[in-house]
Enzyme design. Structure first.
Site, PDB file in Angstrom:
ATOM      1  N   ASP A   1      -5.934  -7.462   4.518  1.00  0.00           N
ATOM      2  CA  ASP A   1      -7.124  -6.821   3.908  1.00  0.00           C
ATOM      3  C   ASP A   1      -7.767  -8.233   3.282  1.00  0.00           C
ATOM      4  O   ASP A   1      -9.169  -8.133   3.300  1.00  0.00           O
ATOM      5  CB  ASP A   1      -6.613  -6.144   2.575  1.00  0.00           C
ATOM      6  CG  ASP A   1      -7.674  -5.398   1.802  1.00  0.00           C
ATOM      7  OD1 ASP A   1      -8.696  -5.076   2.506  1.00  0.00           O
ATOM      8  OD2 ASP A   1      -7.719  -5.353   0.650  1.00  0.00           O
TER       9      ASP A   1
ATOM     10  N   ASP B   1      -1.626 -18.817   1.794  1.00  0.00           N
ATOM     11  CA  ASP B   1      -2.449 -19.795   1.180  1.00  0.00           C
ATOM     12  C   ASP B   1      -3.213 -20.654   1.984  1.00  0.00           C
ATOM     13  O   ASP B   1      -4.334 -21.000   1.765  1.00  0.00           O
ATOM     14  CB  ASP B   1      -2.079 -20.342   0.026  1.00  0.00           C
ATOM     15  CG  ASP B   1      -0.801 -20.618  -0.014  1.00  0.00           C
ATOM     16  OD1 ASP B   1      -0.235 -20.830   1.130  1.00  0.00           O
ATOM     17  OD2 ASP B   1       0.102 -21.702  -1.039  1.00  0.00           O
TER      18      ASP B   1
ATOM     19  N   LYS C   1       4.357 -15.476   3.454  1.00  0.00           N
ATOM     20  CA  LYS C   1       4.403 -16.323   2.190  1.00  0.00           C
ATOM     21  C   LYS C   1       6.038 -16.264   1.929  1.00  0.00           C
ATOM     22  O   LYS C   1       6.766 -15.966   1.173  1.00  0.00           O
ATOM     23  CB  LYS C   1       3.707 -15.504   0.925  1.00  0.00           C
ATOM     24  CG  LYS C   1       3.817 -16.429  -0.393  1.00  0.00           C
ATOM     25  CD  LYS C   1       2.990 -17.450  -0.350  1.00  0.00           C
ATOM     26  CE  LYS C   1       2.965 -18.218  -1.544  1.00  0.00           C
ATOM     27  NZ  LYS C   1       2.216 -19.438  -1.543  1.00  0.00           N
TER      28      LYS C   1
ATOM     29  N   TYR D   1       0.851  -1.211   0.080  1.00  0.00           N
ATOM     30  CA  TYR D   1      -0.043   0.118  -0.013  1.00  0.00           C
ATOM     31  C   TYR D   1       0.954   1.380   0.168  1.00  0.00           C
ATOM     32  O   TYR D   1       0.204   2.413  -0.383  1.00  0.00           O
ATOM     33  CB  TYR D   1      -1.078   0.164   1.135  1.00  0.00           C
ATOM     34  CG  TYR D   1      -2.227  -0.927   1.154  1.00  0.00           C
ATOM     35  CD1 TYR D   1      -1.993  -2.233   0.937  1.00  0.00           C
ATOM     36  CD2 TYR D   1      -3.398  -0.339   1.146  1.00  0.00           C
ATOM     37  CE1 TYR D   1      -3.286  -2.952   0.768  1.00  0.00           C
ATOM     38  CE2 TYR D   1      -4.467  -0.819   1.158  1.00  0.00           C
ATOM     39  CZ  TYR D   1      -4.523  -2.413   0.895  1.00  0.00           C
ATOM     40  OH  TYR D   1      -5.594  -3.051   0.804  1.00  0.00           O
TER      41      TYR D   1
ATOM     42  N   ASP E   1     -11.866  -9.938   4.588  1.00  0.00           N
ATOM     43  CA  ASP E   1     -13.075  -9.874   3.842  1.00  0.00           C
ATOM     44  C   ASP E   1     -13.410 -11.615   3.854  1.00  0.00           C
ATOM     45  O   ASP E   1     -14.517 -11.699   4.242  1.00  0.00           O
ATOM     46  CB  ASP E   1     -12.634  -9.626   2.655  1.00  0.00           C
ATOM     47  CG  ASP E   1     -13.202  -8.122   2.365  1.00  0.00           C
ATOM     48  OD1 ASP E   1     -12.974  -7.214   3.306  1.00  0.00           O
ATOM     49  OD2 ASP E   1     -13.683  -7.716   1.239  1.00  0.00           O
TER      50      ASP E   1
HETATM   51  C1  IPM Z   1     -10.206  -1.836   3.876  1.00  0.00           C
HETATM   52  C2  IPM Z   1     -10.416  -1.446   2.746  1.00  0.00           C
HETATM   53  C3  IPM Z   1      -9.175  -0.329   2.112  1.00  0.00           C
HETATM   54  C4  IPM Z   1      -8.178  -1.079   2.546  1.00  0.00           C
HETATM   55  C5  IPM Z   1      -9.499   0.470   0.847  1.00  0.00           C
HETATM   56  C6  IPM Z   1     -11.113   0.913   0.916  1.00  0.00           C
HETATM   57  C7  IPM Z   1      -8.602   1.003   0.372  1.00  0.00           C
HETATM   58  O1  IPM Z   1     -10.712  -2.551   1.876  1.00  0.00           O
HETATM   59  O2  IPM Z   1     -10.201  -1.194   5.071  1.00  0.00           O
HETATM   60  O3  IPM Z   1     -10.055  -3.242   4.296  1.00  0.00           O
HETATM   61  O4  IPM Z   1      -7.951  -1.970   1.279  1.00  0.00           O
HETATM   62  O5  IPM Z   1      -7.280  -0.923   3.231  1.00  0.00           O
HETATM   63 MG    MG Z   2     -10.501  -4.400   2.815  1.00  0.00          MG
END
Ligand code: IPM
Ligand code: MG
Length: 360
Positions: A248, A224, A192, A142, A252
């Site tokens: 990240d 993985d 990794k 990032y 999710d």
């Molecule tokens: C999160 C989001 C952000 C990230 C995006 C919106 C930049 O996906 O906070 O997980 O990737 O950090």
């Molecule tokens: Mg995210």
């Protein structure tokens, strides 16, 4: 009595709606316990681009730095999403994380037992899920340089850079180990290392941190494998720690264990007590203004704010219990409605009200 200054950055899309919902709960807590919270709102993301041409102004950043904590909704949306855009809403988020030194992002994933059927994963696998993912937040892909599009001898090309130094790894793995100490004392460091140099450094430093925490069992796992294990055996995890991009993606994935992205809060912390609290979900543009988005991730983020920045543990717990009570009483937003008797589909405001009424 605590008096605190909270910076609000509602952002884009459903951000303002969930921010209102969280503030209504915070106000109810303040009223019950005699605390005084004052708010200052600022712009971030697309809203800030429209107003000032930048995704986070210096003034707003300074306001956040001068506050006791920051509560953020979400950023982004189709309006600002052109691949050729030079300013992007997400830059505001990355800037505030970095400039406030918030290198550790805590994302607890706890399944409410009444929502066991909301998860797309089988009941016998998800039941009992209670884990914490600690995501490194100010390094890696990032922020690495170079990061750019360019023209090379074979035409269009692009580069991103993953870079870490030992200090960056040490501080976040140590933070995760301290949290593990207060939980089931089990830490999984995810990397990794069979491919990436940064991961080999990560594993080396994580091993050194492990030696500083002899009471915590530290294991190392390839990312993985960790992605697979999260859906195969989620209850075997306690605390996981990993670099920015892996974190990240894994969070999710992990949200599906709890049943919905709309349930997961996060706390981003550095060395001080000021922190940034935001749901892990995005701005959900298609739900904007419909009063149907699930405010629970944001309301639980405000509970984390009370716990970590304001040291109001009892009040944080009161919010968490009230969320659980509202769910137990059958209140459901569209994303977790499921099937069966005794459940009511409600909107954002009604869910916030149901939670407020159950603060005790
Ligand atoms: C999160 C989001 C952000 C990230 C995006 C919106 C930049 O996906 O906070 O997980 O990737 O950090
Ligand atoms: Mg995210």
């Amino acid at each position: 009595m605590t008096s605190a200054r909270i910076a609000l950055l509602p952002g884009d899309g459903v951000g303002p709606e969930i921010t209102d919902a969280a503030v209504s709960v915070l106000d109810a807590i303040a009223c019950r316990s005699g605390h005084s919270f004052t708010y200052r709102s600022g712009l971030i993301g697309g809203a800030a681009i429209d107003a000032h041409g930048t995704a986070l102004s210096d003034e707003t950043l300074a306001d956040c730095q001068a506050s006791d904590a920051v509560l953020l909704g979400a950023v982004g949306g189709p309006k600002w999403d052109s691949p050729t855009a030079t300013v992007r809403p997400e830059q505001g988020l990355l800037r505030i994380r970095r400039e406030m030194g918030l290198y550790a992002n805590f994302r607890p994933v706890k399944l409410f037992s009444t929502l066991v059927d909301a998860s797309p994963i089988k009941r016998e696998i998800v039941e009992g899920t209670d884990l914490l993912i600690v995501r490194e937040l100010t390094g890696g892909l990032y922020f690495g340089r170079p990061s750019e599009r360019r023209t090379g001898v074979r035409g269009r090309e692009a580069v991103d850079t993953m870079a870490y130094d030992e200090g960056e790894v040490h501080r976040v793995v140590s933070a995760a180990a301290r949290f593990a100490r207060g939980r089931r004392k089990h830490l999984t460091s995810v990397d990794k290392q069979n491919v990436l140099s940064t991961s080999r450094l990560w594993r080396e430093v994580a091993t050194e941190v492990a030696a500083e925490f002899p009471d915590v069992t530290v294991e190392h796992m390839l990312v993985d494998t960790a992605a697979m294990r999260l859906v195969r055996n989620p209850t075997t995890f306690d605390v996981m720690v990993t670099e920015n991009t892996f974190g990240d993606i894994l969070t999710d994935e992990a949200s599906m264990l709890a049943g919905s992205m709309g349930l997961l809060p996060s706390a981003s912390l550095g060395d001080g007590t000021n922190g940034l609290y935001e749901p892990i979900h995005g701005s959900a543009p298609s739900h904007t203004g419909k009063d149907d988005i699930n405010p629970i991730a944001m309301i639980l983020s405000s509970a984390l704010l009370l716990r970590y920045s304001l040291k109001l543990e009892d009040e944080a717990r009161a919010i968490e219990r009230a969320v659980e009570a509202a769910l137990n009483d059958g209140f459901r937003t569209y994303d977790i409605v499921g099937s069966g008797a005794g459940r009511y589909q409600v909107g954002t405001r009604a869910m916030a009200a149901a939670i407020t009424e159950r603060l005790g």
